[in-house]
Design a protein around this motif. Sequence first.
Motif, PDB file in Angstrom:
ATOM      1  N   CYS A 283       0.953  -1.298  -0.001  1.00  0.00           N
ATOM      2  CA  CYS A 283       0.103  -0.104  -0.020  1.00  0.00           C
ATOM      3  C   CYS A 283       0.829   1.301  -0.010  1.00  0.00           C
ATOM      4  O   CYS A 283       0.377   2.231  -0.815  1.00  0.00           O
ATOM      5  N   ILE A 284       1.882   1.347   1.032  1.00  0.00           N
ATOM      6  CA  ILE A 284       2.799   2.413   0.935  1.00  0.00           C
ATOM      7  C   ILE A 284       3.455   2.755  -0.419  1.00  0.00           C
ATOM      8  O   ILE A 284       3.635   3.780  -0.911  1.00  0.00           O
ATOM      9  N   VAL A 285       4.076   1.566  -0.880  1.00  0.00           N
ATOM     10  CA  VAL A 285       4.989   1.614  -2.197  1.00  0.00           C
ATOM     11  C   VAL A 285       3.916   1.862  -3.349  1.00  0.00           C
ATOM     12  O   VAL A 285       4.404   2.859  -4.274  1.00  0.00           O
ATOM     13  N   SER A 286       2.671   1.529  -3.299  1.00  0.00           N
ATOM     14  CA  SER A 286       2.014   1.821  -4.585  1.00  0.00           C
ATOM     15  C   SER A 286       1.515   3.104  -4.367  1.00  0.00           C
ATOM     16  O   SER A 286       1.233   4.040  -5.519  1.00  0.00           O
ATOM     17  N   ILE A 287       1.009   3.701  -3.296  1.00  0.00           N
ATOM     18  CA  ILE A 287       0.584   5.132  -3.144  1.00  0.00           C
ATOM     19  C   ILE A 287       1.939   5.935  -3.645  1.00  0.00           C
ATOM     20  O   ILE A 287       1.702   7.029  -4.306  1.00  0.00           O
ATOM     21  N   ALA A 288       3.042   5.840  -2.999  1.00  0.00           N
ATOM     22  CA  ALA A 288       4.141   6.561  -3.451  1.00  0.00           C
ATOM     23  C   ALA A 288       4.397   6.384  -5.011  1.00  0.00           C
ATOM     24  O   ALA A 288       4.900   7.649  -5.591  1.00  0.00           O
ATOM     25  N   LYS A 289       4.409   5.347  -5.825  1.00  0.00           N
ATOM     26  CA  LYS A 289       4.313   5.349  -7.157  1.00  0.00           C
ATOM     27  C   LYS A 289       3.473   5.843  -7.807  1.00  0.00           C
ATOM     28  O   LYS A 289       3.693   6.702  -8.908  1.00  0.00           O
ATOM     29  N   ARG A 290       2.258   5.651  -7.734  1.00  0.00           N
ATOM     30  CA  ARG A 290       1.086   6.026  -8.469  1.00  0.00           C
ATOM     31  C   ARG A 290       0.655   7.617  -8.206  1.00  0.00           C
ATOM     32  O   ARG A 290       0.395   8.328  -9.062  1.00  0.00           O
ATOM     33  N   GLU A 291       0.761   7.883  -6.831  1.00  0.00           N
ATOM     34  CA  GLU A 291       0.138   9.301  -6.455  1.00  0.00           C
ATOM     35  C   GLU A 291       1.189  10.189  -6.147  1.00  0.00           C
ATOM     36  O   GLU A 291       0.920  11.457  -5.887  1.00  0.00           O
ATOM     37  N   GLY A 292       2.523   9.772  -5.619  1.00  0.00           N
ATOM     38  CA  GLY A 292       3.673  10.599  -5.346  1.00  0.00           C
ATOM     39  C   GLY A 292       3.586  10.746  -3.669  1.00  0.00           C
ATOM     40  O   GLY A 292       2.514  10.247  -2.922  1.00  0.00           O
ATOM     41  N   THR A 293       4.944  10.685  -3.081  1.00  0.00           N
ATOM     42  CA  THR A 293       4.984  10.556  -1.540  1.00  0.00           C
ATOM     43  C   THR A 293       3.985  11.763  -0.912  1.00  0.00           C
ATOM     44  O   THR A 293       3.345  11.365   0.232  1.00  0.00           O
ATOM     45  N   ARG A 294       3.888  12.907  -1.354  1.00  0.00           N
ATOM     46  CA  ARG A 294       2.858  13.949  -0.770  1.00  0.00           C
ATOM     47  C   ARG A 294       1.458  13.480  -0.593  1.00  0.00           C
ATOM     48  O   ARG A 294       0.653  13.969   0.094  1.00  0.00           O
ATOM     49  N   SER A 295       0.956  12.430  -1.250  1.00  0.00           N
ATOM     50  CA  SER A 295      -0.397  11.765  -1.169  1.00  0.00           C
ATOM     51  C   SER A 295      -0.714  11.157  -0.076  1.00  0.00           C
ATOM     52  O   SER A 295      -1.616  10.843   0.461  1.00  0.00           O
ATOM     53  N   LEU A 296       0.444  10.650   0.734  1.00  0.00           N
ATOM     54  CA  LEU A 296       0.496  10.265   1.965  1.00  0.00           C
ATOM     55  C   LEU A 296      -0.059  11.223   3.113  1.00  0.00           C
ATOM     56  O   LEU A 296      -0.356  10.773   4.308  1.00  0.00           O
ATOM     57  N   TYR A 297      -0.053  12.360   2.346  1.00  0.00           N
ATOM     58  CA  TYR A 297      -0.653  13.354   3.372  1.00  0.00           C
ATOM     59  C   TYR A 297      -2.057  13.883   2.942  1.00  0.00           C
ATOM     60  O   TYR A 297      -2.534  14.974   3.429  1.00  0.00           O
TER      61      TYR A 297
END
Length: 320
Positions: free
Chosen positions: A271-285
């Motif tokens: 989930c973490i890797v997929s979000i970072a790749k698809r949406e960018g690390t800023r998407s974690l916020y």
Amino acid sequence: MVGYDPYSVSELSQRDLIIAGATSGFVTRGIVQPLDVVKIRFQLQVEPINSSCSVSKYRGFFQCFKTILREEGMIAFWKGHVPAQLLSAAYNIPQFWFFERLTSSAAKAFHDEFYTRHRAYIHFASGSMAGLCGLVISHPFDVLRTRFVAQGEPRIYSSLPHAVHTIFFNEGARAFYKGLVPAMVYAAPQAGLTFFFYHVYTHFWDLIAHRVPTEYIGTPESLTCGSVASASAKLVIYPLDLIKKRLQVQGFEEARKSFGQVVKYRGTIDCIVSIAKREGTRSLYKGLFPSVIKSFVQGGVSFWSYEQTCNVFRWLHDDT
């Protein structure tokens, strides 16, 4: 005062602590529920939260409010309110109760002078353990609350019993603990930091006001310190809350189609890797703004209602 006070002249009973925790949960949830709905919608959206992105359903805080109100009506801001209230009670009661018991045990295990000098750190450790206890007990209600908030129209779940029945028979009992691992990693430091910051801020309040610390905490102090403490803790560990929410709606893709893309994750790391790749690390916020606002309000109301309920019980005990 939240936490054991070795110099307190009145001691609250187990019943008093349970009632205070329940009151805190019920009052707080009723006030912050609309902000929680907006926060969860942001967290579950794969597309960017940006006013210039035409493919995104929700592009900003106020736009999200208007969209939900136009498409689903005012009642949508209280979607999942029943399981959310159960969640608040199931979390707040054991959290505050265990916290009071743990700080009391720590004070008795160490010398009063040592406990007083290191109270902030003892509050962090006790808060972390109390938060984990509250989480394990309340997590199924969190999954139900998230599913209700996440579903659009037509609804997949028509009522709380229907949701429990559908999830249990379609996904199994383990579905009620989806997202538990990131939730545990999130809950321990979040609860610990909240109690830590609350003690630090109330201590500073006493220093600035040139006031001798007492067991009775007033409304301005509990509201202000609780709000800032909760918001501070949320800022530190927010990405874990987003990961937890994404995992909780796995297997619930059909109800998410009207909100945009649907992504399946194989676990926490994926989930973490997929979000970072698809949406960018800023998407974690994603959803940070409504989440911090919600935490600010929630923390203040939670600590205020708990402190004031405890004050009422202390007043009743002193009066007798």
